[in-house]
Design an enzyme around this catalytic site. Structure first.
Site, PDB file in Angstrom:
ATOM      1  N   ARG A 144      -4.067  -7.931  13.585  1.00 46.87           N
ATOM      2  CA  ARG A 144      -3.151  -6.964  14.207  1.00 46.87           C
ATOM      3  C   ARG A 144      -3.637  -5.563  13.909  1.00 46.87           C
ATOM      4  O   ARG A 144      -4.576  -5.363  13.135  1.00 46.87           O
ATOM      5  CB  ARG A 144      -1.746  -7.141  13.617  1.00 46.87           C
TER       6      ARG A 144
ATOM      7  N   LYS B 206       0.826  -1.201   0.000  1.00 48.52           N
ATOM      8  CA  LYS B 206       0.000   0.000   0.000  1.00 48.52           C
ATOM      9  C   LYS B 206       0.868   1.263   0.000  1.00 48.52           C
ATOM     10  O   LYS B 206       1.917   1.296   0.634  1.00 48.52           O
ATOM     11  CB  LYS B 206      -0.924  -0.014   1.222  1.00 48.52           C
TER      12      LYS B 206
END
Length: 436
Positions: free
Chosen positions: A290, A236
């Protein structure tokens, strides 16, 4: 829970230390020999060297991390993201040592880390999934048979994978034997597991992810969604919250994500990732167990402090009520393109700008770890305002002594396609990389 060891480095370690300090928790930093002068080491109450620069000898060394917790009398461990954050063995070893692992239970991490198994289980509870193989594959013959049934193009993915490793796009039957084998070998080297699965390739989708939280009482919360479509080789680059998907599909995504959390008895922060192909066309990809790199944009638009929420959930304490979601936020990942000493540093600030980083004047960026060195986050009443704030912030940023991707980010945000919100997960590689 009184003392938290942060099993990580860089900006996420700094972010966790600050959240702990706000809650009155003592902190322990761990560091490799390459990170002796890192900011997280300076900010923590205590710091322990856990090995040499190689991650395998420090940040990925479970015995050294648990030893550091023992000698400092830490009673909890926050894994951050990356490194051991989604490692079921690490979570289990923490549990066995009576350390609070700030994340889901080890069994949950193990289950969701098996991408093919998780996909099949979520399909069974009504989560839409991309057409693909049922169960795991190890042979080219089985892959060819299933690919013919699904139809080309297809994606082959490592069952234990992540970060774009063990993944290949296969356009036609004649490509399958070679590319399946390459992906399988890459998966075996990266994850020690050669189990693969196939998915129908969705052309030019958006990558939408939903931030979820699971509470100790079994309640699931879908905090909001983000658009993470701007990627370079599955990494990303820019993320936005909220996304521009249609409201009906957004509501469906959030409701399904809440159900997943509750069905799995999921605990703590997590992210459910989808491919979005248009109204009412979205498909489950995976669930990350997470905190995510891009969590700040959800914090700004939702009013949640997600890291503090992780700590409060782990301690079985009530969460404060967040405000109603509003506004728009964008995050740009600033990456180092070389190692070296920071000889000049000016970070942007002001109304609607946040910077998460571990940089400081004179800091030496090591070559051993992830390239991301800062996250610039803008927040405004709408997308255009957030874009303008981000452009000003990037222009204002000075990081001297090393090469960075700031110029690339500036160029990306000024493209007509980004400005008009007309892009997909292939946009950067298709339109920008040839001229970068």
């Amino acid at each position: 829970m009184e003392k938290v060891l942060i099993a990580n480095r860089g900006e996420i370690a700094v972010r966790i230390i600050r959240a702990c300090q706000e809650l009155g928790l003592n902190t322990v930093a761990v560091y490799s020999t390459a990170d002796r002068d890192a900011l997280h080491v300076k900010l923590a109450d205590e710091a322990v060297c856990i090995g040499s620069a190689s991650p395998n000898k420090s940040y990925l060394n479970i015995n050294n991390l648990l030893g550091a917790a023992q000698i400092t009398n830490a009673d909890a461990i926050h894994p951050g993201y990356g490194f051991l954050s989604e490692n079921a063995e690490f979570a289990q070893r923490c549990e066995q040592a009576n350390l609070t692992f700030i994340g889901p239970h080890s069994d949950t991490i193990r289950f969701l880390g098996d991408k093919a198994r998780a996909r099949d289980a979520l399909k069974a509870i009504g989560v839409p999934v991309t057409p693909g193989s049922d169960g795991e594959l190890t042979s080219v013959d089985d892959a060819q048979r299933i690919a013919t049934k699904i139809g080309y193009p297809i994606m082959v993915k490592a069952s234990a994978g992540g970060g774009g490793k063990g993944m290949r796009l296969i356009q036609s039957p004649d490509q399958l034997p070679k590319l399946f084998t390459l992906a399988q070998n890459e998966a075996l080297e990266a994850f020690g597991d050669k189990q693969m699965y196939l998915e129908k390739f969705i052309d030019k989708p958006r990558h939408i992810e939903v931030q979820v939280m699971g509470l100790q009482d079994g309640t699931g919360i879908a905090v909001g969604e983000r658009d993470c479509s701007l990627q370079n080789h599955h990494q990303k680059v820019v993320e936005e919250a909220p996304s521009s998907i249609d409201p009906a599909t957004r509501n469906d995504m959030l409701a399904i994500s809440k159900r997943v959390v509750e069905e799995l008895h999921y605990l703590g922060a997590g992210t459910i990732e989808f491919l979005y192909a248009g109204p009412h066309q979205f498909y489950f990809m995976e669930m990350n167990t997470r905190i995510q790199v891009e969590h700040p944009i959800t914090e700004l638009t939702s009013g949640w402090d997600l890291v503090k929420a992780q700590l409060l959930i782990a301690a079985d304490k009530p969460l404060p009520q967040p405000r109603a979601a509003n506004g728009y936020s964008i995050e740009c990942r600033v990456n180092a393109e070389s190692a070296g000493k920071i000889t000049g540093l000016h970070l942007p600030g002001g109304n609607g700008i946040r910077v998460d980083t571990a940089l400081y004047q004179g800091y030496r960026v090591p070559p051993n770890y992830d390239a991301m060195i800062a996250k610039i986050i803008s927040y405004g009443p709408n997308r255009q305002a957030a874009i303008q704030k981000m452009l000003v912030a990037i222009d204002e940023t000075v990081i001297s002594g090393i090469n960075t991707n700031l110029d690339f980010l500036n160029r990306l945000l000024r493209t007509k396609q980004f400005q008009e919100d007309q892009f997909d997960i292939e946009f950067i590689e298709r339109e920008l990389l040839n001229t970068h």
